[in-house]
Write a protein that holds these residues in place. Structure first.
Motif: not given
Length: 398
Positions: A23-26, A301-304, A324-326, A357-363
């Motif tokens: 999901a994250l690589t889309v 897109p994709g991760g969530f 997704s933050l939690v 690297l998380g569900v919604d990308g890098v943070f």
């Protein structure tokens, strides 16, 4: 780059990791949120049975390091629904790892300052090494005092940057980042004159300040800024039509405001590029034909979508957008303990410059307690959809 889903790749179950990474690589294609993906919680979700302590503290996980999650379980209404979905997200995170390095105590704040303070004191007294949450600013203020005194870091989910600071981090979708990303992108496309329509409330004040700063940083000019009361954006938009020429118009609020503003400018024969915020990531907003061609920022897109499917399969309903933050925060805590042991929650571990690297990308978490995210830029297309026109960064510059 440290991958939250493993913080270091050895603690995540292979099947779960593969799904998350896929999901994250889309990073391309079309993207549109339906109403179920809106940031506001709108349903009470189902909870699986969790063990209960005599003082009504619920426990998730069987690790040796205690982490506490502070949630507004008894606040009532949508706040309680949000709290339940956050509890579920933490539960899901530990289902996805091969090894529980942490045990998460779920404690109630009621969304109130004094209750959150007492809950934090109890958590620290019980040996908690990290506090995840609270959700609301008032509760974060309450929990921050005893946590700072004890040297226990807090990773909260509020969007009110005034509660961030030494040892208190906000892992959330902060409004200021939306303005920074979308203005910087517009400037990169040759736009240097901007105007804004912001609501006359606290959110509007934050976005106005962020807009001014972003325009200045991009070397542009803020030609005009109009504030408006709820339901009165048309009058302020009409006023802007006579305030001089500008190339881009920032309308961060959601709901009907963006389309109503767009129609006023179209009727006046003007066509500035409309710029939005993360609030636009909702099909109900971008379905308006008046917004076709407009730009707004958001996570890759994709991760969530992948996370949401896993969540729905486990709990029978869709998660709120912020769940997704939690999930990320729980995986981060579990992974850091596995990778860094006693140093897991020291400042240099939490504030690593490469980020995670998380569900919604890098943070990444910063010294001032805020978080930075890599955001994509989307363009609204016909049919209530959007497409990526500037991909989210996959790493941070130093």
């Amino acid at each position: 780059m440290v991958e939250v889903s493993a913080v270091f790749k050895t603690t995540i179950k292979p099947a779960a990791r593969a799904g998350l990474l896929a999901a994250l690589t889309v990073l391309g294609g079309c993207f549109g949120f339906g109403g179920g993906d809106a940031p506001t919680p709108d349903a009470l979700v189902t909870q699986r049975d969790l063990s209960t302590q005599p003082d009504n503290v619920k426990i998730i996980g069987e690790g040796s390091v205690t982490v506490t999650m502070l949630l507004p379980l008894s606040a009532g209404g949508s706040a309680s629904g949000l709290a339940q979905s956050f509890e579920n997200a933490a539960d899901l995170a530990l289902k996805d790892v091969a090894t529980d390095n942490i045990r998460v105590e779920i404690r109630d704040t009621g969304g109130e300052t004094d209750v959150a303070k007492a809950a934090a004191e109890q958590a620290i007294g019980n040996g908690s090494r990290l506090i995840l949450g609270p959700v609301f600013a008032e509760a974060v203020r309450g929990a921050a005092e005893p946590a700072r005194s004890a040297g226990v870091p807090v990773i909260a989910f509020s969007t009110d940057s005034s509660v961030a600071g030494r040892g208190v981090y906000l892992l959330s979708f902060l409004p200021r980042q939306d303005a920074t990303r979308i203005v910087a992108y517009a400037a990169s496309q040759g736009m240097n004159s901007f105007a804004a329509l912001v609501p006359n409330n606290n959110y509007g004040l934050v976005m106005e300040a962020a807009f001014r700063e972003a325009v200045s940083s991009a070397g542009g000019r803020a030609i005009a800024i109009e504030r408006y009361n709820q339901g009165e954006i048309e009058a302020s938009a009409q006023s802007l039509t006579s305030r001089g020429a500008f190339q881009a118009l920032f309308v961060p609020n959601g709901g009907d405001d963006p389309s109503n503003a767009a129609k006023i400018f179209a009727n006046a024969g003007l066509s500035p590029k409309l710029l939005g915020s993360g609030q636009w990531a909702n099909k109900a907003i971008i379905s308006s034909p008046a917004l076709v061609g407009a730009w707004y920022p958001g996570p890759a897109p994709g991760g969530f979508a992948n996370f949401s499917k896993k969540y729905a399969a486990a709990y029978g309903s869709n998660p709120p957008r912020t769940a997704s933050l939690v999930y990320d925060a729980t995986l981060l805590a579990n992974g850091l303990v596995g990778a860094r042991g006693d140093g897991a929650f020291r400042a240099n571990s939490l504030q690593t410059s490469d980020g995670f690297l998380g569900v919604d990308g890098v943070f990444r978490l910063t010294r001032d307690g805020l978080s930075e995210r890599g955001l994509a830029v989307y363009e609204v297309i016909a049919g209530g959809e959007s497409k990526v026109i500037s991909e989210a960064p996959t790493k941070f510059g130093r």
